[in-house]
Design a protein around this motif. Structure first.
Motif, PDB file in Angstrom:
ATOM      1  N   ALA A 136     -48.324  -4.227 -67.776  1.00 19.97           N
ATOM      2  CA  ALA A 136     -46.782  -4.252 -67.962  1.00 19.97           C
ATOM      3  C   ALA A 136     -46.328  -5.285 -66.512  1.00 19.97           C
ATOM      4  CB  ALA A 136     -46.377  -2.819 -67.692  1.00 19.97           C
ATOM      5  N   SER A 137     -45.381  -5.889 -66.967  1.00 21.23           N
ATOM      6  CA  SER A 137     -44.809  -6.832 -66.018  1.00 21.23           C
ATOM      7  C   SER A 137     -43.163  -7.055 -66.375  1.00 21.23           C
ATOM      8  CB  SER A 137     -45.547  -8.312 -66.451  1.00 21.23           C
ATOM      9  OG  SER A 137     -44.440  -9.180 -65.941  1.00 21.23           O
ATOM     10  N   GLY A 138     -42.450  -7.558 -65.247  1.00 20.76           N
ATOM     11  CA  GLY A 138     -41.026  -7.710 -65.555  1.00 20.76           C
ATOM     12  C   GLY A 138     -40.813  -8.788 -66.770  1.00 20.76           C
ATOM     13  N   PHE A 144     -33.697  -9.054 -69.884  1.00 21.68           N
ATOM     14  CA  PHE A 144     -33.551 -10.275 -68.970  1.00 21.68           C
ATOM     15  C   PHE A 144     -33.600 -11.667 -69.707  1.00 21.68           C
ATOM     16  CE2 PHE A 144     -35.204 -13.447 -65.792  1.00 21.68           C
ATOM     17  CZ  PHE A 144     -34.420 -13.507 -65.041  1.00 21.68           C
ATOM     18  N   ARG A 145     -34.563 -11.579 -70.782  1.00 18.19           N
ATOM     19  CA  ARG A 145     -34.535 -12.584 -71.422  1.00 18.19           C
ATOM     20  C   ARG A 145     -33.492 -12.937 -72.351  1.00 18.19           C
ATOM     21  NH1 ARG A 145     -37.557 -14.914 -68.948  1.00 18.19           N
ATOM     22  NH2 ARG A 145     -39.391 -13.825 -69.031  1.00 18.19           N
ATOM     23  N   LEU A 146     -32.935 -11.732 -72.955  1.00 18.26           N
ATOM     24  CA  LEU A 146     -31.728 -11.767 -73.730  1.00 18.26           C
ATOM     25  C   LEU A 146     -30.404 -12.406 -73.040  1.00 18.26           C
ATOM     26  CD1 LEU A 146     -31.908  -8.509 -75.719  1.00 18.26           C
ATOM     27  CD2 LEU A 146     -32.143 -10.803 -76.741  1.00 18.26           C
ATOM     28  N   ASN A 314     -35.417 -14.237 -54.161  1.00 18.40           N
ATOM     29  CA  ASN A 314     -35.699 -13.128 -53.789  1.00 18.40           C
ATOM     30  C   ASN A 314     -36.994 -12.521 -54.213  1.00 18.40           C
ATOM     31  OD1 ASN A 314     -33.536 -13.384 -51.824  1.00 18.40           O
ATOM     32  ND2 ASN A 314     -32.482 -11.597 -52.247  1.00 18.40           N
ATOM     33  N   HIS A 315     -36.910 -12.469 -55.514  1.00 15.77           N
ATOM     34  CA  HIS A 315     -37.772 -12.013 -56.230  1.00 15.77           C
ATOM     35  C   HIS A 315     -39.165 -12.823 -56.077  1.00 15.77           C
ATOM     36  CE1 HIS A 315     -40.328 -11.602 -60.262  1.00 15.77           C
ATOM     37  NE2 HIS A 315     -40.148 -10.253 -59.795  1.00 15.77           N
ATOM     38  N   VAL A 316     -39.031 -14.050 -56.072  1.00 13.55           N
ATOM     39  CA  VAL A 316     -40.420 -14.700 -55.816  1.00 13.55           C
ATOM     40  C   VAL A 316     -41.016 -14.403 -54.230  1.00 13.55           C
ATOM     41  CG1 VAL A 316     -39.482 -16.812 -55.048  1.00 13.55           C
ATOM     42  CG2 VAL A 316     -41.515 -16.656 -56.465  1.00 13.55           C
ATOM     43  N   THR A 330     -49.335  -9.504 -63.425  1.00 11.43           N
ATOM     44  CA  THR A 330     -49.853  -8.707 -64.436  1.00 11.43           C
ATOM     45  C   THR A 330     -49.189  -8.700 -65.889  1.00 11.43           C
ATOM     46  OG1 THR A 330     -47.996  -7.077 -63.826  1.00 11.43           O
ATOM     47  CG2 THR A 330     -50.002  -6.377 -63.219  1.00 11.43           C
ATOM     48  N   GLY A 331     -48.375  -9.812 -65.863  1.00 10.11           N
ATOM     49  CA  GLY A 331     -47.818 -10.476 -67.169  1.00 10.11           C
ATOM     50  C   GLY A 331     -48.799 -11.311 -67.596  1.00 10.11           C
ATOM     51  N   GLY A 332     -49.625 -11.951 -66.796  1.00 10.45           N
ATOM     52  CA  GLY A 332     -50.798 -12.868 -67.365  1.00 10.45           C
ATOM     53  C   GLY A 332     -50.255 -14.354 -66.761  1.00 10.45           C
ATOM     54  N   SER A 333     -48.899 -14.588 -66.389  1.00  9.90           N
ATOM     55  CA  SER A 333     -48.703 -15.900 -65.915  1.00  9.90           C
ATOM     56  C   SER A 333     -49.451 -16.132 -64.190  1.00  9.90           C
ATOM     57  CB  SER A 333     -47.213 -15.894 -65.428  1.00  9.90           C
ATOM     58  OG  SER A 333     -46.730 -15.236 -64.158  1.00  9.90           O
ATOM     59  N   SER A 334     -49.283 -17.392 -63.860  1.00 10.69           N
ATOM     60  CA  SER A 334     -49.751 -17.617 -62.595  1.00 10.69           C
ATOM     61  C   SER A 334     -49.181 -16.787 -61.353  1.00 10.69           C
ATOM     62  CB  SER A 334     -49.938 -19.223 -62.399  1.00 10.69           C
ATOM     63  OG  SER A 334     -48.556 -19.754 -62.548  1.00 10.69           O
ATOM     64  N   GLN A 337     -46.786 -18.887 -58.464  1.00  8.71           N
ATOM     65  CA  GLN A 337     -46.339 -20.132 -58.693  1.00  8.71           C
ATOM     66  C   GLN A 337     -45.488 -20.469 -60.085  1.00  8.71           C
ATOM     67  OE1 GLN A 337     -47.678 -22.325 -56.766  1.00  8.71           O
ATOM     68  NE2 GLN A 337     -49.037 -21.122 -55.885  1.00  8.71           N
ATOM     69  N   TYR A 338     -45.821 -19.689 -61.016  1.00 10.50           N
ATOM     70  CA  TYR A 338     -45.026 -19.431 -62.361  1.00 10.50           C
ATOM     71  C   TYR A 338     -43.329 -19.306 -61.891  1.00 10.50           C
ATOM     72  CZ  TYR A 338     -41.826 -17.527 -65.776  1.00 10.50           C
ATOM     73  OH  TYR A 338     -41.055 -17.296 -66.798  1.00 10.50           O
ATOM     74  N   LEU A 339     -43.301 -18.261 -60.759  1.00 14.37           N
ATOM     75  CA  LEU A 339     -42.019 -17.771 -60.677  1.00 14.37           C
ATOM     76  C   LEU A 339     -41.176 -18.688 -59.628  1.00 14.37           C
ATOM     77  CD1 LEU A 339     -42.795 -14.224 -59.773  1.00 14.37           C
ATOM     78  CD2 LEU A 339     -41.360 -15.017 -61.864  1.00 14.37           C
TER      79      LEU A 339
HETATM   80  C1  HEM Z   1     -43.584  -5.037 -56.497  1.00 15.73           C
HETATM   81  C2  HEM Z   1     -42.689  -5.770 -56.973  1.00 15.73           C
HETATM   82  C3  HEM Z   1     -42.887  -6.781 -58.030  1.00 15.73           C
HETATM   83  C4  HEM Z   1     -43.763  -7.779 -58.210  1.00 15.73           C
HETATM   84  C5  HEM Z   1     -45.163  -7.621 -57.453  1.00 15.73           C
HETATM   85  C6  HEM Z   1     -43.504  -8.505 -59.352  1.00 15.73           C
HETATM   86  C7  HEM Z   1     -44.178  -9.407 -59.866  1.00 15.73           C
HETATM   87  C8  HEM Z   1     -43.970 -10.268 -60.851  1.00 15.73           C
HETATM   88  C9  HEM Z   1     -44.795 -11.157 -61.247  1.00 15.73           C
HETATM   89  C10 HEM Z   1     -46.075 -11.597 -60.797  1.00 15.73           C
HETATM   90  C11 HEM Z   1     -43.938 -11.914 -62.401  1.00 15.73           C
HETATM   91  C12 HEM Z   1     -44.501 -13.071 -63.249  1.00 15.73           C
HETATM   92  C13 HEM Z   1     -45.060 -12.749 -64.640  1.00 15.73           C
HETATM   93  C14 HEM Z   1     -46.142 -11.935 -64.550  1.00 15.73           C
HETATM   94  O1  HEM Z   1     -46.208 -10.916 -64.262  1.00 15.73           O
HETATM   95  O2  HEM Z   1     -47.197 -12.750 -64.870  1.00 15.73           O
HETATM   96  C15 HEM Z   1     -42.767 -11.244 -62.522  1.00 15.73           C
HETATM   97  C16 HEM Z   1     -41.950 -11.537 -63.358  1.00 15.73           C
HETATM   98  C17 HEM Z   1     -40.551 -10.857 -63.386  1.00 15.73           C
HETATM   99  N1  HEM Z   1     -40.179  -9.728 -62.797  1.00 15.73           N
HETATM  100 FE1  HEM Z   1     -41.243  -8.864 -61.234  1.00 15.73          FE
HETATM  101  N2  HEM Z   1     -42.226  -8.173 -59.810  1.00 15.73           N
HETATM  102  C18 HEM Z   1     -41.807  -7.147 -58.827  1.00 15.73           C
HETATM  103  C19 HEM Z   1     -40.507  -6.550 -58.982  1.00 15.73           C
HETATM  104  C20 HEM Z   1     -39.810  -6.795 -59.927  1.00 15.73           C
HETATM  105  C21 HEM Z   1     -38.298  -5.987 -60.281  1.00 15.73           C
HETATM  106  C22 HEM Z   1     -37.860  -4.998 -59.271  1.00 15.73           C
HETATM  107  C23 HEM Z   1     -37.655  -6.784 -61.259  1.00 15.73           C
HETATM  108  C24 HEM Z   1     -36.252  -6.006 -61.701  1.00 15.73           C
HETATM  109  C25 HEM Z   1     -36.239  -5.920 -62.909  1.00 15.73           C
HETATM  110  C26 HEM Z   1     -38.569  -7.486 -61.792  1.00 15.73           C
HETATM  111  C27 HEM Z   1     -38.388  -8.366 -62.909  1.00 15.73           C
HETATM  112  C28 HEM Z   1     -38.764  -9.278 -63.328  1.00 15.73           C
HETATM  113  C29 HEM Z   1     -38.716 -10.284 -64.234  1.00 15.73           C
HETATM  114  C30 HEM Z   1     -37.360 -10.319 -65.079  1.00 15.73           C
HETATM  115  C31 HEM Z   1     -39.467 -11.316 -64.425  1.00 15.73           C
HETATM  116  C32 HEM Z   1     -39.569 -12.342 -65.383  1.00 15.73           C
HETATM  117  C33 HEM Z   1     -38.977 -13.560 -64.696  1.00 15.73           C
HETATM  118  C34 HEM Z   1     -39.160 -14.688 -65.239  1.00 15.73           C
HETATM  119  O3  HEM Z   1     -40.015 -15.043 -66.069  1.00 15.73           O
HETATM  120  O4  HEM Z   1     -38.331 -15.802 -65.128  1.00 15.73           O
HETATM  121  N3  HEM Z   1     -39.949  -7.702 -60.915  1.00 15.73           N
HETATM  122  N4  HEM Z   1     -42.812  -9.992 -61.686  1.00 15.73           N
END
Ligand code: HEM
Length: 403
Positions: A136-138, A144-146, A314-316, A330-334, A337-339
């Motif tokens: 699972a990954s954000g 968010f994408r919509l 802030n997220h990155v 966890t979503g498989g991106s880098s 670096q991706y963010l």
């Molecule tokens: C411990 C906290 C968090 C970590 C370590 C984390 C990690 C990540 C990572 C690594 C990605 C890149 C995609 C991937 O998983 O490969 C990602 C994407 C994303 N995360 Fe988080 N995240 C966290 C908290 C949150 C929170 C609180 C939200 C709120 C909704 C969120 C929303 C998103 C979204 C929307 C993306 C996609 C961004 C894009 O593609 O531009 N994340 N996250």
């Protein structure tokens, strides 16, 4: 929530038992808000393990709170798109658009400020339960994408890794359909551009703002060139002349439609040529009564872009703190670096509004409004309409008064 029918204990404001409330009074607080569903949706995967992790609760609640707010923002964006999706936008609608855009910016501010709460969780705490939630990954946040699509982020401007929905939402046909629809429907950016294209004063056979603006820019640069040419020191003179030439080249990107189209094709500019002109005109004459609200709308659209970029930032930073910069997401991106790459201007929908400042000229060079134009920008559309009807004895609308 202040509620006319009672509190969550089933008591009304006078402390009477909920059972006194008949069906005629309505629902109870928890029922109305379906709190049974909302408050029983925090399923901690670590709870049944040998090491339950306290912070997993915060992690779940934070994400759920984000998703609820995303839902509200989408609700507002959809309604604003409906209001914009009309040939003639009434002034009262402009006020409603302003109100809702402002609401979105306040929510986004909240979302930006919410990140530090999750940062109270340490990377070690996160590591304790991270494996449970994989993959699972954000990244899989449909809302968010919509939201990005509805605002106007284009697939071709995304980082390549993020250009295909199928590797994220592969088996979820409903999600893919919703995403495709959100790409095909007119985005907020498209609708704003259509509205800007109707800005009164752009007509070549009328006030011709763009023609007048170009004349003023030429005048300004010619005067500066004349001053620079009389500069006694050769070095300073050459420097100034070079600078003026650079300014001419910059202005060419707005005065030559072909250069503008080339920039649009490269993704460096987004707005249509005419929409850009409308936005420029509104920012020059924002003190005129009928441009005041449109100007505020343009400011709020920029705020939305800024706040989403701040959230991404802030997220990155949080991601780097939690998993460093070398681990995959966890979503498989880098991961980090991706963010980081999503912080680029390619993700800013209203980039052209930010860049208007490049083309500003000093106040005293701004073309003066003609009496007729001044009149159009001073009186409400309804008043102009009434006058026009009385004057001509027909039911016509004034020139393009669609702000
Ligand atoms: C411990 C906290 C968090 C970590 C370590 C984390 C990690 C990540 C990572 C690594 C990605 C890149 C995609 C991937 O998983 O490969 C990602 C994407 C994303 N995360 Fe988080 N995240 C966290 C908290 C949150 C929170 C609180 C939200 C709120 C909704 C969120 C929303 C998103 C979204 C929307 C993306 C996609 C961004 C894009 O593609 O531009 N994340 N996250």
């Amino acid at each position: 929530m202040s509620c006319p029918v009672g509190n969550s204990n089933g008591q009304n404001a006078d402390g009477q038992e909920g059972e006194h409330l008949g069906a005629d009074v309505g629902m109870l607080y928890g029922e109305y808000l379906m709190l049974d569903k909302v408050l029983s949706s925090q399923r901690m995967l670590s709870a049944n393990s040998d090491h339950p992790v306290h912070d997993e609760h915060l992690f779940i609640v934070t994400h759920q709170a984000y998703e609820l707010w995303f839902k509200q923002i989408i609700f507002e964006v959809d309604s604003i798109r409906d209001l914009f999706n009309q040939e003639n936008i009434e002034e009262s609608n402009t006020l409603e658009i302003l109100k809702r855009l402002n609401r979105i910016t306040l929510i986004l501010n909240l979302l930006v400020d919410q990140v530090p709460i999750l940062e109270t969780m340490t990377p070690l705490d996160f590591m304790d339960f991270r494996d449970y939630l994989s993959p699972a990954s954000g990244f899989q946040s449909l809302q968010f994408r919509l939201l990005e699509n509805k605002l106007g982020v284009k697939t071709e401007h995304r980082v390549r890794y993020n250009q295909s929905y199928s590797h994220v939402f592969g088996t979820d046909s409903e999600a893919i359909e919703a995403l495709q629809k959100s790409e095909q429907d007119p985005s907020l950016s498209n609708l704003v551009q259509k509205w800007l294209e109707r800005t009164p004063g752009l007509e070549h056979d009328g006030f011709d703002f763009w023609g007048k603006f170009k004349e003023r820019v030429d005048k300004l640069l010619n005067e500066k060139e004349e001053q620079a040419s009389s500069e006694p020191t050769e070095f300073v003179k050459n420097y100034r002349l070079m600078d003026i030439q650079k300014r001419r080249d910059v202005y060419k990107t707005v005065f030559d439609p072909k250069v503008h189209e080339a920039l649009v094709a490269r993704g460096e500019r987004r707005f249509t040529y005419k929409a850009l002109q409308g936005a420029m005109m509104i920012s020059f004459y924002r003190d005129e009564p009928r441009f005041s609200q449109p100007h505020q709308i343009l400011m709020l659209l920029m705020d939305i872009d800024s706040l989403i970029t701040k959230w991404r930032y802030n997220h990155v930073i949080m991601v780097q703190r939690m998993i460093g910069s070398q681990q995959l997401g966890t979503g498989g991106s880098s991961g980090y670096q991706y963010l980081r790459s999503t912080l680029s201007d390619r993700y800013k929908v209203f980039i052209d509004l930010f860049n208007l400042s490049t083309f500003l000229i000093p106040r005293h060079y701004i073309p003066e409004l003609s009496l007729e134009m001044k009149h159009v920008l001073t009186h409400s559309k309804e008043k102009l309409h009434q006058k026009e009807c009385c004057k001509d004895g027909h039911n016509g609308t004034p020139s393009n008064g669609t702000v």
